[in-house]
Design a protein around this motif. Structure first.
Motif, PDB file in Angstrom:
ATOM      1  N   LEU A  27       4.280   0.550  -4.758  1.00 50.19           N
ATOM      2  CA  LEU A  27       5.736   0.513  -4.830  1.00 50.19           C
ATOM      3  C   LEU A  27       6.220   1.900  -5.221  1.00 50.19           C
ATOM      4  O   LEU A  27       5.870   2.414  -6.290  1.00 50.19           O
ATOM      5  CB  LEU A  27       6.209  -0.522  -5.854  1.00 50.19           C
ATOM      6  N   VAL A  36       7.755  -0.571  -0.388  1.00 53.75           N
ATOM      7  CA  VAL A  36       6.470  -1.243  -0.573  1.00 53.75           C
ATOM      8  C   VAL A  36       5.521  -0.829   0.548  1.00 53.75           C
ATOM      9  O   VAL A  36       5.889  -0.866   1.726  1.00 53.75           O
ATOM     10  CB  VAL A  36       6.644  -2.776  -0.573  1.00 53.75           C
ATOM     11  N   ILE A  60      13.619  -4.382  -3.687  1.00 55.87           N
ATOM     12  CA  ILE A  60      12.791  -3.796  -2.630  1.00 55.87           C
ATOM     13  C   ILE A  60      13.697  -3.289  -1.509  1.00 55.87           C
ATOM     14  O   ILE A  60      14.501  -4.039  -0.957  1.00 55.87           O
ATOM     15  CB  ILE A  60      11.795  -4.832  -2.062  1.00 55.87           C
TER      16      ILE A  60
END
Length: 310
Positions: A27, A36, A60
């Motif tokens: 990450l 990611v 994310i």
């Protein structure tokens, strides 16, 4: 849960029940959230690992894939369609995804194994989940610079372990995200998972040579521990392959044998169903030796044997 491995990059080990048993996902921090790298398999265990991370409030931004083997792409569709995160893959990776959307690849794999002295795989071993049945949100090509977090990384095509394998290199920080191309204490398997006879070991050697051009202070692999001396590890891998190549060549000096026969000699009694990797490693070495003129094939009744050239 998350381990910071270098400034702005965290490692997450996602566990699952089959195959390697776990994969390193990375990450990379950015102002719009984390990028990611790779996902884990399409399994309950992998999803639970990611749900714990997401429940902490981490945002994310996107998922980027090194290659499309199941333990790296397995949850990409889930991220896109359930979590709402865009997925970025190489153009070559997209080609592999399209190949894997039908049963032809599985049929080719069985034919390849049988042709080289093995037995057909059971259907349950030879079935893939529908992890490839989605359209990526974006693509990248060889030597393209792509944004991972706040930094630009060069995408470097490194075929061998997979025909669509890419590494990502940041020149400023001397960081290499290397996927499964080089691992710390494990030799990456060089196989023919599509069932097509090619020469991936030749590609692998060329890719290792290509990576030697990139000075890396820290290398982030897809499995196992980090690598702090990439060039030394490349030399170790090359030497191990040379040793195995000589072992395989010696096995066929006096008589012709199938890849399956040689696999048993080199690795001991191997159940091809449980350890297809050993068979693949043997076969790709034979094909490499054939390509450089050290062995020749003999085919009888649809079964291929190899013998050293005199």
């Amino acid at each position: 849960m998350l381990t910071e491995v270098t400034d702005g990059i965290h490692k997450l080990v996602i566990k699952f029940p089959k195959g390697m048993g776990e994969v390193n996902c990375y990450l990379i921090e950015g102002k719009n959230g984390y990028t990611v790298i790779d996902t884990g398999t399409d399994s309950i265990e992998s999803k639970e690992g990611w749900k714990k991370v997401l429940s902490s409030g981490i945002l994310i931004e996107k998922v980027v894939l090194t290659h499309t083997h199941q333990d790296h792409i397995g949850l990409a569709k889930w991220f896109q369609q359930e979590v709402g995160v865009p997925v970025i893959v190489s153009n070559l990776g997209y080609e592999e995804m399209r190949k894997n959307r039908n049963s032809h690849g599985r049929d080719r794999l069985n034919s390849l194994i049988i042709r080289h002295g093995g037995q057909s795989l059971p259907n349950k071993i030879n079935e893939d989940p529908p992890i490839y049945d989605f359209e990526p949100n974006g693509f990248f090509e060889n030597h393209q610079h792509i944004q991972l977090g706040e930094e630009l990384f060069e995408a470097i095509w490194t075929p061998g372990h997979a025909p669509d394998h890419f590494c990502f290199y940041n020149e400023n920080k001397k960081i290499m995200i290397i996927g499964d191309h080089v691992l710390n204490k494990i030799n990456p398997v060089i196989g023919l998972w599509s069932g097509e006879e090619e020469n991936p070991l030749k590609d692998y050697f060329l890719s290792l040579t290509e990576l030697e051009k990139y000075p890396a202070d820290i290398t982030l692999p897809g499995h196992g521990d980090l690598i702090y001396d990439l060039h030394s590890r490349i030399n170790e891998l090359t030497a191990k392959h040379e040793y195995r190549l000589q072992q395989v060549l010696q096995s066929v000096t006096s008589e012709s044998k199938t890849a399956n026969q040689i696999c048993h000699e080199v690795y001991g009694t191997v159940n091809i169903i449980l350890n297809l990797s050993s068979f693949m490693a043997t076969l790709t070495r034979l094909l490499y030796l054939e390509s450089i003129g050290n062995v020749e094939r003999q085919e009888l009744d649809g079964v291929v044997k190899f013998k050293a050239r005199e």
